[in-house]
Each structure stands twice: as C-alpha cells, then as structure tokens.
Design a protein around this motif. Structure first.
Motif, PDB file in Angstrom:
ATOM      1  N   ARG A  93       0.851  -1.184   0.000  1.00  0.00           N
ATOM      2  CA  ARG A  93       0.000   0.000   0.000  1.00  0.00           C
ATOM      3  C   ARG A  93       0.887   1.234   0.000  1.00  0.00           C
ATOM      4  NH1 ARG A  93      -2.372  -3.873   3.083  1.00  0.00           N
ATOM      5  NH2 ARG A  93      -4.525  -4.364   2.592  1.00  0.00           N
ATOM      6  N   ASP A  94       0.597   2.134  -0.911  1.00  0.00           N
ATOM      7  CA  ASP A  94       1.349   3.368  -1.029  1.00  0.00           C
ATOM      8  C   ASP A  94       1.032   4.247   0.179  1.00  0.00           C
ATOM      9  OD1 ASP A  94       2.876   5.411  -1.978  1.00  0.00           O
ATOM     10  OD2 ASP A  94       1.400   6.109  -3.441  1.00  0.00           O
ATOM     11  N   PRO A  95       2.050   4.696   0.920  1.00  0.00           N
ATOM     12  CA  PRO A  95       1.790   5.537   2.099  1.00  0.00           C
ATOM     13  C   PRO A  95       1.029   6.821   1.750  1.00  0.00           C
ATOM     14  CG  PRO A  95       4.066   4.815   2.085  1.00  0.00           C
ATOM     15  CD  PRO A  95       3.474   4.376   0.788  1.00  0.00           C
ATOM     16  N   GLU A  96       1.320   7.402   0.593  1.00  0.00           N
ATOM     17  CA  GLU A  96       0.602   8.614   0.201  1.00  0.00           C
ATOM     18  C   GLU A  96      -0.869   8.315  -0.064  1.00  0.00           C
ATOM     19  OE1 GLU A  96       2.762  10.028  -3.143  1.00  0.00           O
ATOM     20  OE2 GLU A  96       4.480  10.680  -1.935  1.00  0.00           O
ATOM     21  N   GLU A  97      -1.139   7.139  -0.633  1.00  0.00           N
ATOM     22  CA  GLU A  97      -2.518   6.731  -0.879  1.00  0.00           C
ATOM     23  C   GLU A  97      -3.264   6.529   0.436  1.00  0.00           C
ATOM     24  OE1 GLU A  97      -4.531   2.695  -2.558  1.00  0.00           O
ATOM     25  OE2 GLU A  97      -2.922   3.538  -3.769  1.00  0.00           O
ATOM     26  N   LEU A  98      -2.592   5.949   1.432  1.00  0.00           N
ATOM     27  CA  LEU A  98      -3.215   5.749   2.743  1.00  0.00           C
ATOM     28  C   LEU A  98      -3.498   7.088   3.422  1.00  0.00           C
ATOM     29  CD1 LEU A  98      -1.150   2.715   4.088  1.00  0.00           C
ATOM     30  CD2 LEU A  98      -3.501   2.711   3.262  1.00  0.00           C
ATOM     31  N   GLU A  99      -2.562   8.047   3.305  1.00  0.00           N
ATOM     32  CA  GLU A  99      -2.783   9.365   3.903  1.00  0.00           C
ATOM     33  C   GLU A  99      -3.955  10.074   3.237  1.00  0.00           C
ATOM     34  OE1 GLU A  99       0.810  11.625   3.760  1.00  0.00           O
ATOM     35  OE2 GLU A  99       1.902  10.228   5.050  1.00  0.00           O
ATOM     36  N   ALA A 100      -4.036   9.956   1.906  1.00  0.00           N
ATOM     37  CA  ALA A 100      -5.138  10.599   1.190  1.00  0.00           C
ATOM     38  C   ALA A 100      -6.471  10.009   1.612  1.00  0.00           C
ATOM     39  CB  ALA A 100      -4.939  10.453  -0.316  1.00  0.00           C
ATOM     40  N   LYS A 101      -6.513   8.689   1.813  1.00  0.00           N
ATOM     41  CA  LYS A 101      -7.753   8.044   2.251  1.00  0.00           C
ATOM     42  C   LYS A 101      -8.119   8.496   3.661  1.00  0.00           C
ATOM     43  CE  LYS A 101     -10.101   3.636   2.535  1.00  0.00           C
ATOM     44  NZ  LYS A 101     -11.381   4.285   2.446  1.00  0.00           N
ATOM     45  N   ALA A 102      -7.124   8.626   4.547  1.00  0.00           N
ATOM     46  CA  ALA A 102      -7.393   9.073   5.912  1.00  0.00           C
ATOM     47  C   ALA A 102      -7.925  10.509   5.914  1.00  0.00           C
ATOM     48  CB  ALA A 102      -6.131   8.975   6.762  1.00  0.00           C
ATOM     49  N   GLU A 103      -7.338  11.377   5.067  1.00  0.00           N
ATOM     50  CA  GLU A 103      -7.820  12.749   4.983  1.00  0.00           C
ATOM     51  C   GLU A 103      -9.241  12.796   4.428  1.00  0.00           C
ATOM     52  OE1 GLU A 103      -5.054  15.010   2.715  1.00  0.00           O
ATOM     53  OE2 GLU A 103      -3.462  14.799   4.201  1.00  0.00           O
ATOM     54  N   GLU A 104      -9.515  11.937   3.451  1.00  0.00           N
ATOM     55  CA  GLU A 104     -10.862  11.886   2.870  1.00  0.00           C
ATOM     56  C   GLU A 104     -11.883  11.441   3.909  1.00  0.00           C
ATOM     57  OE1 GLU A 104     -12.928   8.889  -0.200  1.00  0.00           O
ATOM     58  OE2 GLU A 104     -11.209   9.980  -1.030  1.00  0.00           O
TER      59      GLU A 104
END
Length: 160
Positions: A93-104
């Motif tokens: 899992r891409d860390p940036e993708e996980l951060e974007a999902k958490a922000e969403e």
C-alpha cells in the motif's frame, strides 16, 4: 562485525528491476528464486517461478502462497488446517494513498449532515417549561454567580 550473517536465499519479484541484486548474489554464490514473467531475463536465476509479476494483487497472492508453503515445510501449519492470514496482508500500500484516504475519511466526518431541531420538527422539546421565561431573568446554570466578588485563591474551589 560478529553479528553479520550471509543471506542463504534471495527471492526477487522481477529479475529485470532487481538485476543489481542478482549480480551481487551471483558473486556470493547465493541461490536466487525469481518470480518471472514471459519477458524476464533468466541470467543468474536458479529457480524461476512462472507468474504475473506486474499486478500488485498477483504479487501479493504469490508471496502469500510462498509464505504458506514455508509454514507447511517448517511443520508449523498442517495442510488440512486453513491459514487465517488473509491475502490482503501481502498487498503493498502506497503511504501517500493511505494518507489521502485518511484525509478523505476525516473530511467526510466533518461534512456529515448534522440532525438539527429543524430537521426533526421538534422546536418545543428543548424550550420545555422555560420557553416563555423573561429575558431579564438570570440564567439557570449560573443563577448564584456574583461577578463582583474577588477571585478565589489558589486551592480554594479549584480542583485541577
């Protein structure tokens, strides 16, 4: 150093992208297992596992199968018993993708609709008996407060 251990095996996902590791493993005579696609070079590869090494789901499934097979060979898992580890655990899992999902998710939490009294249509429920009270009457929560009294000293009335 005294704690250095030579690796006994090298497993690579793509021989083309891991060519430097393959070259160094050949210098040290370390056996190499590679997940190979049809276009993968086989120089310095000892065991080639034919597979789709381009999709992250297929790579996760292959490493899940390898890990499960190692557990069988070690004797810690029998072939009749199921393995409770899900394939999802092996997805990268891409860390940036996980951060974007958490922000969403956080944004959705803040923009979630709030149920107001207007939506319920019950404006008189909160007013209750005090709904017709005079605006000149003291507030119910602080009726006994005297704002002209001196401030309390430390320890008196302060329970921090």
């Amino acid at each position: 150093t005294t704690k250095y251990l030579e690796p006994r095996l090298l497993i690579v996902t793509d021989p083309r992208t891991d060519s430097q590791a393959l070259k160094e493993a050949s210098y040290a005579n370390i056996p190499v297992i590679a997940l190979c696609d049809t276009d993968s070079p086989l120089e310095n590869v000892d065991i080639a596992i034919p597979s789709n090494n381009k999709g992250k789901e297929s790579i996760a499934l292959l490493y899940w199968l390898l890990a499960r097979e190692v557990q069988y060979l070690r004797g810690t898992l029998s072939r009749t018993a199921g393995w409770d580890i899900m394939v999802d655990s092996f997805f990268w899992r891409d860390p940036e993708e996980l951060e974007a999902k958490a922000e969403e998710d956080a944004q959705e939490q803040w923009t979630a609709p709030v149920q107001t009294q207007a939506a319920t249509g019950d404006w008189d429920a909160q007013a209750g008996a005090g709904g017709d009270a005079s605006w000149d009457a003291p507030a119910q929560g602080g009726a006994g407060d005297d704002w002209s009294a001196p401030a309390a000293t430390a320890g008196e009335g302060q329970n921090w």
